[in-house]
Enzyme design. Structure first.
Site, short mmCIF file in Angstrom:
data_model
loop_
_atom_site.label_atom_id
_atom_site.label_comp_id
_atom_site.label_asym_id
_atom_site.label_seq_id
_atom_site.Cartn_x
_atom_site.Cartn_y
_atom_site.Cartn_z
N GLN A 17 0.78 -1.24 0.00
CA GLN A 17 0.00 0.00 0.00
C GLN A 17 0.82 1.30 0.00
OE1 GLN A 17 -3.49 2.30 2.55
NE2 GLN A 17 -3.20 0.16 2.97
N LEU A 72 8.57 -8.35 -15.17
CA LEU A 72 10.02 -8.42 -15.37
C LEU A 72 10.62 -9.17 -14.19
CD1 LEU A 72 11.64 -6.95 -17.58
CD2 LEU A 72 12.06 -5.11 -15.95
N THR A 74 13.57 -9.36 -12.35
CA THR A 74 14.81 -8.57 -12.26
C THR A 74 15.95 -9.35 -11.63
OG1 THR A 74 13.99 -7.63 -10.21
CG2 THR A 74 13.64 -6.34 -12.20
N GLU A 140 1.55 -1.58 8.19
CA GLU A 140 0.73 -0.49 8.73
C GLU A 140 0.69 -0.38 10.26
OE1 GLU A 140 -1.48 1.95 7.20
OE2 GLU A 140 -1.51 2.55 9.30
N ASP A 169 0.66 3.47 6.03
CA ASP A 169 0.81 3.12 4.62
C ASP A 169 0.54 4.30 3.68
OD1 ASP A 169 1.55 0.55 5.15
OD2 ASP A 169 -0.42 -0.32 4.83
N GLY A 248 -7.42 19.69 20.06
CA GLY A 248 -6.99 21.07 20.11
C GLY A 248 -7.55 21.75 21.35
N GLY A 249 -7.86 23.03 21.22
CA GLY A 249 -8.39 23.76 22.37
C GLY A 249 -9.90 23.62 22.52
N1 COA Z 1 11.69 -9.70 -10.00
C1 COA Z 1 12.43 -10.45 -9.16
N2 COA Z 1 12.49 -10.28 -7.84
C2 COA Z 1 11.74 -9.29 -7.34
C3 COA Z 1 10.94 -8.48 -8.14
C4 COA Z 1 10.93 -8.71 -9.53
N3 COA Z 1 10.20 -7.98 -10.36
N4 COA Z 1 10.29 -7.60 -7.34
C5 COA Z 1 10.68 -7.85 -6.09
N5 COA Z 1 11.57 -8.89 -6.09
C6 COA Z 1 12.23 -9.48 -4.95
C7 COA Z 1 13.23 -8.52 -4.31
O1 COA Z 1 14.42 -8.50 -5.01
C8 COA Z 1 13.32 -9.10 -2.92
O2 COA Z 1 14.14 -10.25 -2.96
P1 COA Z 1 15.31 -10.56 -1.85
O3 COA Z 1 14.69 -10.37 -0.51
O4 COA Z 1 15.70 -11.95 -2.18
O5 COA Z 1 16.41 -9.59 -2.07
C9 COA Z 1 11.90 -9.56 -2.70
O6 COA Z 1 11.29 -9.75 -3.95
C10 COA Z 1 11.06 -8.48 -2.01
O7 COA Z 1 11.29 -8.57 -0.70
P2 COA Z 1 10.51 -7.69 0.35
O8 COA Z 1 10.20 -6.34 -0.18
O9 COA Z 1 11.32 -7.68 1.60
O10 COA Z 1 9.11 -8.46 0.48
P3 COA Z 1 8.44 -9.13 1.75
O11 COA Z 1 7.15 -9.68 1.25
O12 COA Z 1 9.34 -10.07 2.45
O13 COA Z 1 8.15 -7.91 2.74
C11 COA Z 1 7.27 -5.76 3.31
C12 COA Z 1 7.08 -7.05 2.52
C13 COA Z 1 6.17 -4.82 2.89
C14 COA Z 1 7.16 -6.06 4.81
C15 COA Z 1 8.67 -5.15 2.99
O14 COA Z 1 8.73 -4.95 1.59
C16 COA Z 1 8.93 -3.83 3.70
O15 COA Z 1 9.22 -3.78 4.89
N6 COA Z 1 8.91 -2.74 2.94
C17 COA Z 1 9.25 -1.42 3.45
C18 COA Z 1 8.13 -0.83 4.28
C19 COA Z 1 6.82 -0.92 3.59
O16 COA Z 1 6.65 -0.35 2.54
N7 COA Z 1 5.89 -1.64 4.22
C20 COA Z 1 4.59 -1.91 3.63
C21 COA Z 1 3.72 -0.83 3.71
S1 COA Z 1 2.23 -1.19 2.85
#
Ligand code: COA
Length: 416
Positions: A17, A72, A74, A140, A169, A248-249
């Site tokens: 989000q 993609l 990546t 969140e 978020d 507030g006040g």
């Molecule tokens: N192709 C290949 N790999 C991809 C990709 C793509 N297009 N897009 C993402 N990835 C991979 C990343 O390289 C990463 O891999 P790695 O951990 O092996 O290096 C992985 O997918 C993404 O990891 P992450 O973002 O840590 O996902 P998660 O599901 O474990 O965690 C969150 C989710 C939201 C908790 C984490 O992203 C986070 O803390 N983000 C920052 C704060 C935030 O925005 N929180 C959410 C608010 S809504």
């Protein structure tokens, strides 16, 4: 008139989000937002809390309108090559991966800056760089707790509470959007890109400013006169949870209206603004309070504020929340009905202003979403459907100069 952000190309590496809310807003205002997603899966919210089988979940559609989707991988060489090309011709890259993920992917800030010195790299993380919790992944409610909101929300005899508003978020996404636009203005002056970082903890804290104000007043005085604990209850050395008190006040509270016994939202928020005291007395049929020194000043009213609210509730007992607001508005008293999501979804004024929008969607038929809360005299914000997974992959790759054969090879090379 063209859209203000037309010509700005954004690589949208966001998910869930916080990041998507930011890039969606920039897309509304005309930026070309290319959402980069993993082939086969995409943003996790596409499948979270689905209500129609095989269709993107509302969680996704409501945060990703007006974007294009490019699949993609990546982590493959082919994917890295495409991303490199995209970076060279884009203006902004936005990401909210867990800490270090972009570096691990091989796209550190230094590398991106080398590829495109004008690029702005914007990130959301749970905590800011160098914070002792900087390694944590955050969602969140974690942010609401870490940013000071939860400890100050709720009732004094209950646990800390999170709110339904996405302070951690979407609010962080809005802060990031301001940061990106600021960096774009600076790039116009210098030609240089820069990093823009926003933490969820900081964004929540930024909205809890008045609670930090209260901590300092409490440290100095030992009490907070606008909280329900004053003057009959106890204060400790931390800002207490104040229930529905006004921050507030102006004292305020959520008051019951006709039907509250069966309708969970038959309430209004009532504010006793100082200069509205006399109109309030007239509105609720207590003209004698206008001249009674026990009631004429805010200070005099403070120790009986809940008795005053009870008297107003008696007056409200035969009025619906809408009838009550219609009477009180004539007296210029700040108040509003407590609205349910059902009422908001059907609200004619919100529909008319574009704050609630019905969007056609190829798989869902249509869905409701929240439109732009920002209204412009020179821009009419049109909300279009969120993209299907990979809907624009071929289009984006063609735009990058790949031939049909190369695109087919690319798909094969990235197979997961
Ligand atoms: N192709 C290949 N790999 C991809 C990709 C793509 N297009 N897009 C993402 N990835 C991979 C990343 O390289 C990463 O891999 P790695 O951990 O092996 O290096 C992985 O997918 C993404 O990891 P992450 O973002 O840590 O996902 P998660 O599901 O474990 O965690 C969150 C989710 C939201 C908790 C984490 O992203 C986070 O803390 N983000 C920052 C704060 C935030 O925005 N929180 C959410 C608010 S809504």
């Amino acid at each position: 008139m063209g859209k203000p952000l037309e010509g700005i190309k954004i690589i949208d590496f966001t998910h869930v989000q916080a990041g998507p809310a930011c890039t969606q807003m920039l897309a509304w205002f005309g930026a070309d937002v290319i959402k980069v997603e993993r082939p086969g899966a995409g943003d996790v919210t596409r499948s979270q809390l689905r209500h129609v089988e095989d269709a993107d979940a509302l969680y996704f559609t409501m945060l990703n309108s007006n974007k294009r989707s490019l699949t993609l991988n990546t982590k493959t060489e082919a994917g890295k090559e495409v991303l490199t090309k995209l970076i060279k011709e884009s203006d902004v890259l936005v990401e909210n991966f867990g800490p270090g993920a972009l570096d691990r992917m091989g796209f550190s800030w230094e590398h991106i800056h080398e590829l495109n010195p004008g690029m702005i790299v914007a990130s959301v993380k749970g905590f800011s760089d160098g914070h002792h919790y900087q390694d944590l992944k955050v969602y969140e409610n974690v942010a609401q707790c870490a940013g000071g909101a939860a400890s100050t929300t709720g009732f004094w005899d209950g646990p800390p509470l999170v709110t339904g508003a996405a302070l951690g978020d979407s609010n962080t996404g809005m802060h990031l959007a301001i940061g990106i636009l600021t960096a774009l203005v600076q790039r116009n002056q210098t030609g240089e890109g820069q990093r823009v970082a926003v933490s969820m903890q900081d964004s929540v804290l930024n909205l809890c400013r008045v609670k930090l104000r209260d901590q300092q007043r409490l440290d100095a005085l030992g009490y907070l006169e606008e909280y329900p604990q004053y003057p009959h209850g106890e204060f400790t050395d931390v800002v207490p949870r104040g229930g529905n008190a006004g921050g507030g006040g102006q004292p305020g509270w959520v008051l019951k209206c006709k039907g509250w016994q069966s309708d969970p939202n038959a309430y209004i928020y009532f504010t006793i603004q100082g200069h509205a005291w006399e109109p309030i007395c007239d509105a609720i049929g207590k003209p004698e309070w206008k001249t009674d020194p026990e009631y004429t000043t805010a200070r005099a009213r403070q120790d009986k504020i809940f008795d005053i609210f009870s008297t107003i509730e008696e007056w409200l007992s035969d009025k619906t929340k809408y009838e009550a607001v219609d009477i009180l508005r004539k007296f210029d008293i700040p108040c509003a009905p407590v609205l349910s999501m059902k009422e908001i979804a059907a609200d004619e004024s919100l529909r008319k202003s574009g704050s609630i929008v019905e969007v056609p969607h190829p798989k869902l038929g249509k869905y409701l979403t929240v439109g732009s809360p920002i209204k412009f005299s020179g821009l009419s914000v049109e909300i279009t459907a969120s993209p299907l997974l990979g809907e624009h992959t071929d289009e984006v790759l063609t735009g990058l100069g790949y031939s049909a054969d190369q695109i087919a090879e690319m798909h094969a090379a990235q197979a997961v």
